[in-house]
Design an enzyme around this catalytic site. Structure first.
Site, PDB file in Angstrom:
ATOM      1  N   LYS A 114      -3.392 -15.651   9.994  1.00  0.00           N
ATOM      2  CA  LYS A 114      -2.605 -14.761  10.852  1.00  0.00           C
ATOM      3  C   LYS A 114      -2.012 -15.452  12.082  1.00  0.00           C
ATOM      4  CE  LYS A 114      -4.771 -10.418   9.407  1.00  0.00           C
ATOM      5  NZ  LYS A 114      -3.664  -9.595   8.948  1.00  0.00           N
ATOM      6  N   TYR A 152     -13.289  -6.034   5.748  1.00  0.00           N
ATOM      7  CA  TYR A 152     -12.059  -6.258   4.990  1.00  0.00           C
ATOM      8  C   TYR A 152     -11.794  -7.755   4.981  1.00  0.00           C
ATOM      9  CZ  TYR A 152      -7.262  -6.553   3.510  1.00  0.00           C
ATOM     10  OH  TYR A 152      -6.120  -6.900   2.819  1.00  0.00           O
ATOM     11  N   TYR A 174       0.806  -1.227   0.000  1.00  0.00           N
ATOM     12  CA  TYR A 174       0.000   0.000   0.000  1.00  0.00           C
ATOM     13  C   TYR A 174       0.839   1.277   0.000  1.00  0.00           C
ATOM     14  CZ  TYR A 174      -3.092  -3.630   1.739  1.00  0.00           C
ATOM     15  OH  TYR A 174      -3.769  -4.791   1.901  1.00  0.00           O
ATOM     16  N   ASP A 179     -15.282 -14.742   8.861  1.00  0.00           N
ATOM     17  CA  ASP A 179     -13.864 -14.500   8.625  1.00  0.00           C
ATOM     18  C   ASP A 179     -13.228 -14.114   9.963  1.00  0.00           C
ATOM     19  OD1 ASP A 179     -11.392 -13.464   8.087  1.00  0.00           O
ATOM     20  OD2 ASP A 179     -12.018 -12.239   6.386  1.00  0.00           O
TER      21      ASP A 179
HETATM   22  C1  LIG Z   1     -10.350 -10.213   8.458  1.00  0.00           C
HETATM   23  C2  LIG Z   1      -9.282 -10.467   7.424  1.00  0.00           C
HETATM   24  N1  LIG Z   1      -9.525 -11.308   6.415  1.00  0.00           N
HETATM   25  C3  LIG Z   1      -8.595 -11.584   5.484  1.00  0.00           C
HETATM   26  C4  LIG Z   1      -7.347 -10.978   5.522  1.00  0.00           C
HETATM   27  C5  LIG Z   1      -6.324 -11.302   4.464  1.00  0.00           C
HETATM   28  O1  LIG Z   1      -5.278 -12.046   4.994  1.00  0.00           O
HETATM   29  P1  LIG Z   1      -3.854 -12.079   4.279  1.00  0.00           P
HETATM   30  O2  LIG Z   1      -3.263 -10.717   4.405  1.00  0.00           O
HETATM   31  O3  LIG Z   1      -3.096 -13.140   5.022  1.00  0.00           O
HETATM   32  O4  LIG Z   1      -4.098 -12.465   2.850  1.00  0.00           O
HETATM   33  C6  LIG Z   1      -7.068 -10.088   6.555  1.00  0.00           C
HETATM   34  C7  LIG Z   1      -5.758  -9.410   6.609  1.00  0.00           C
HETATM   35  O5  LIG Z   1      -5.572  -8.362   7.176  1.00  0.00           O
HETATM   36  C8  LIG Z   1      -8.055  -9.810   7.532  1.00  0.00           C
HETATM   37  O6  LIG Z   1      -7.833  -8.949   8.543  1.00  0.00           O
END
Ligand SMILES: Cc1ncc(COP(=O)(O)O)c(C=O)c1O
Length: 461
Positions: A285, A155, A27, A256
């Site tokens: 993560k 997100y 970014y 998610d």
């Molecule tokens: C809630 C959520 N989903 C998906 C992702 C995407 O994960 P990655 O960066 O490992 O592709 C993130 C990353 O910040 C996230 O916070």
């Protein structure tokens, strides 16, 4: 081959200069990037910079390093696995680390989830979840369900299907108009976590779902905490109503928990605040304690049986590094370490300290809101912050805090002690207190180019 041909074209005489010219960072402009800091090593909750300075980590490397860095148990797991094998393909092969990890995830995950698909990153876990939902409905035949419903402020990652369900304003919809599938967006969820429930909060969601239920394959959202889309904390009651409405309308629910999983909100999974279980769950993560990239998508047997019932009867996904043994081994060690630690007490203590010590931010003219849940502390400012200037001010105070947009936030490793956490919160109060001070801003802007202010960025996370 002549000797001449072997002379490398590029040499790293000055790593920072090489990085600036040739290594792209997230970014930021490829030609005029935001400044970076060179980290030489990391241990516990401290990052050591190349110039010898030590910074207390307030970010857990974007939610991941829940046990801090260089943890002896996790190091041991990596070394042990390395001696056996670092990688082997997963097609036609299995291995102990993957099986052990799957068992641990199913034991700790919300009830009903029975099968695990391992993949490389959070974004891919979201792609997999979405693909599962689409294949599920195709497997059942009948009317096509090719749309997703989500909520504003979310997100879910940077790949294309994941981007299509990110917030249409703070996400990248404008930039990629015409390339992203159009999905359905309900209003941002409410009320705030701890707020008084009002059925009107879910009315917009309900109307949208009812109007389109026949073409919606799944609802996808981040439970309780919306992360990079705005760091918004919302009522568990909202999530309960979403689950009820999905059941009523016969739509799958994908949660998610890539950011929120593994204790960050004070529960192992954020959906436990609402006692709700999804049909499909995304994890990533902190899954490996932040050691290496690994993610997982968990599904109920109803979902996987639905996929198997259709043509071709197989789930059509298979990354090269699926269930990488090194990653699985360290994930097993990370989960064992978490579950054998007093993580709940630690997260509660962090929550209490963040609540108390970030409260003075409310009196600052530049601050619009302060929110805390578990080991997450968020200060929302009235104007977008100057990322590079704030970053530098934090580094000067010996802390690593990476703001984005209007958000300055803390999510430290759980084992941080109260003294180090106090330095993080004091730095936030202090730096935001001087933020409107134009003298400070222009002083920072006068510093040498590589370390000075630059606000041109689509910064997030
Ligand atoms: C809630 C959520 N989903 C998906 C992702 C995407 O994960 P990655 O960066 O490992 O592709 C993130 C990353 O910040 C996230 O916070």
């Amino acid at each position: 081959m002549s000797n001449r041909a072997r002379v490398p074209r590029y040499q790293v005489a000055d790593p920072m200069a090489f990085d600036r010219r040739h290594v792209l960072h997230p970014y930021t402009s490829p030609t005029d990037p935001l400044p970076v800091y060179q980290v030489q090593s990391a241990r516990g909750v401290r990052l050591k910079l190349e110039d010898g300075r030590e910074l207390i980590d307030g970010m857990s490397s974007w939610w991941a390093a829940i046990h801090g860095y260089n943890h002896p148990s996790l190091n041991r797991a990596v070394h042990g696995q390395l001696r056996r094998m670092s990688h082997v393909m997963f097609g036609g092969i299995t291995h102990r680390p993957a099986v052990e990890l799957a068992a641990r995830l199913l034991n700790m995950a919300p009830a009903g989830l029975e099968q695990v698909f391992f993949c490389d990153s959070g974004s891919v876990a979201v792609e997999v979840a979405i693909k599962m939902a689409f294949q599920f409905w195709r497997g059942r035949g009948g009317k096509r369900r090719d749309t997703l419903l989500t909520i504003r402020g979310g997100y879910h990652g940077d790949t294309f299907a994941a981007m299509s369900v990110c917030d249409p304003v703070t996400g990248m919809h404008g930039l990629f108009r015409g390339l992203l599938r159009e999905q359905l967006f309900a209003p941002r969820p409410g009320p705030a976590f701890g707020g008084v429930w009002n059925e009107r909060s879910v009315a917009g969601f309900e109307r949208l779902l009812m109007a389109h239920s026949e073409r919606v394959a799944a609802v996808i959202l981040e439970p309780i905490v919306q992360g990079a889309g705005g760091m918004w904390l919302y009522s568990p009651r909202y999530l309960q109503r979403v689950r009820q409405l999905c059941d009523r309308e016969g739509v799958l629910l994908i949660l998610d928990e890539i950011a929120t999983g593994f204790g960050r909100t004070g529960k192992l999974f954020a959906c436990e605040h609402a006692a709700v279980a999804p049909d499909i769950l995304c994890l990533g993560k902190a899954l490996t304690g932040g050691y290496v990239s690994l993610a997982a998508t968990l599904a109920t047997e109803r979902v996987t049986a639905g996929i198997a019932a259709g043509r071709p009867g197989t789930f059509m996904h298979g990354p090269t590094f699926m269930a990488n043994p090194l990653a699985c081994a360290v994930a097993v060690a990370s989960i064992d370490l978490l579950l054998s630690s007093p993580w709940e007490r630690r997260v509660r203590r962090i929550e209490a300290q963040l609540t108390q010590e970030l409260a003075p931010c409310r009196d600052l003219p530049e601050v619009a809101d302060v929110r805390v849940l578990g080991a997450i502390g968020v200060v929302e400012t009235r104007r977008p912050v100057d990322v590079a200037a704030l970053q530098r001010a934090f580094v000067e105070r010996g802390v690593w805090i990476r703001p984005f947009g209007k958000l300055v936030y803390l999510m430290p490793p759980y084992l941080i002690n109260s003294r180090d956490l106090g330095r993080l919160t004091a730095a936030v109060v202090d730096v935001l207190g001087v933020m409107p001070n134009d003298a400070e801003r222009s002083r920072l802007n006068r510093l040498p180019r590589s370390d000075s202010s630059n606000t041109r960025t689509l910064s997030r996370k």
